[in-house]
Design a protein around this motif. Sequence first.
Motif, PDB file in Angstrom:
ATOM      1  N   VAL A   1       0.446  -1.298   0.254  1.00 29.00           N
ATOM      2  CA  VAL A   1       0.449  -0.203  -0.192  1.00 29.00           C
ATOM      3  C   VAL A   1       1.033   1.179   0.000  1.00 29.00           C
ATOM      4  CG1 VAL A   1      -1.779   1.517   1.336  1.00 29.00           C
ATOM      5  CG2 VAL A   1      -2.219  -1.060   0.890  1.00 29.00           C
ATOM      6  N   ASN A   2       1.841   1.429   1.068  1.00 32.16           N
ATOM      7  CA  ASN A   2       2.533   3.223   1.020  1.00 32.16           C
ATOM      8  C   ASN A   2       3.547   2.963  -0.464  1.00 32.16           C
ATOM      9  OD1 ASN A   2       1.033   3.366   2.645  1.00 32.16           O
ATOM     10  ND2 ASN A   2       2.189   2.151   4.607  1.00 32.16           N
ATOM     11  N   GLU A   3       4.499   1.906   0.134  1.00 33.14           N
ATOM     12  CA  GLU A   3       5.519   1.961  -0.753  1.00 33.14           C
ATOM     13  C   GLU A   3       5.480   1.311  -1.987  1.00 33.14           C
ATOM     14  OE1 GLU A   3       9.120  -0.623   0.491  1.00 33.14           O
ATOM     15  OE2 GLU A   3       8.710  -0.296   2.588  1.00 33.14           O
ATOM     16  N   LEU A   4       4.952   0.823  -2.425  1.00 32.90           N
ATOM     17  CA  LEU A   4       4.415   0.258  -4.250  1.00 32.90           C
ATOM     18  C   LEU A   4       2.954   1.005  -4.348  1.00 32.90           C
ATOM     19  CD1 LEU A   4       5.295  -3.259  -4.312  1.00 32.90           C
ATOM     20  CD2 LEU A   4       6.808  -1.680  -4.677  1.00 32.90           C
ATOM     21  N   GLU A   5       2.828   1.995  -3.490  1.00 30.73           N
ATOM     22  CA  GLU A   5       1.208   2.358  -3.797  1.00 30.73           C
ATOM     23  C   GLU A   5       0.072   1.826  -4.648  1.00 30.73           C
ATOM     24  OE1 GLU A   5       2.823   6.148  -5.374  1.00 30.73           O
ATOM     25  OE2 GLU A   5       4.027   6.974  -3.789  1.00 30.73           O
ATOM     26  N   TYR A   6      -0.572   1.087  -3.979  1.00 33.56           N
ATOM     27  CA  TYR A   6      -1.020  -0.061  -4.227  1.00 33.56           C
ATOM     28  C   TYR A   6      -2.270   0.097  -3.760  1.00 33.56           C
ATOM     29  CZ  TYR A   6       1.745  -1.688  -8.232  1.00 33.56           C
ATOM     30  OH  TYR A   6       3.030  -1.988  -8.969  1.00 33.56           O
TER      31      TYR A   6
END
Length: 126
Positions: free
Chosen positions: A70-75
């Motif tokens: 969710v946070n690092e890969l923005e999914y």
Amino acid sequence: MRQALFSGIALALNIVFLPFNGVTQEVPTDLRQSMTYSEAREFILDEGWQINYQNANTTELLSGLLERMVNELEYPEFEACSGTGFGFCRASFVNAYGTNLILVTVNNEEEPTLFRWWIEEEQEQE
């Protein structure tokens, strides 16, 4: 810790049993097992599916693989990740009719890859 364990068990059960539900809409035909998630996501969004923000996590208070997705890969479409074994992660997309397209990924510590996918009907609230 207990919540993570239960989330992992629930995710594993969903992976095993839910794909056998009846299919009422076709899944995007370009999806292939072991393709990169970023490529699969592009096909899905191009076909008109949208991120299911109703099930999406907030970016705060996440940990482990889910925090990375969710946070690092923005999914933001990822709902849960198993804390053991293959580290399966579950993402959800929705169409205009409320039908959910569920994707499960593996190899999430490196380049997430598509493991399996299925159509899931919206469950009625009792």
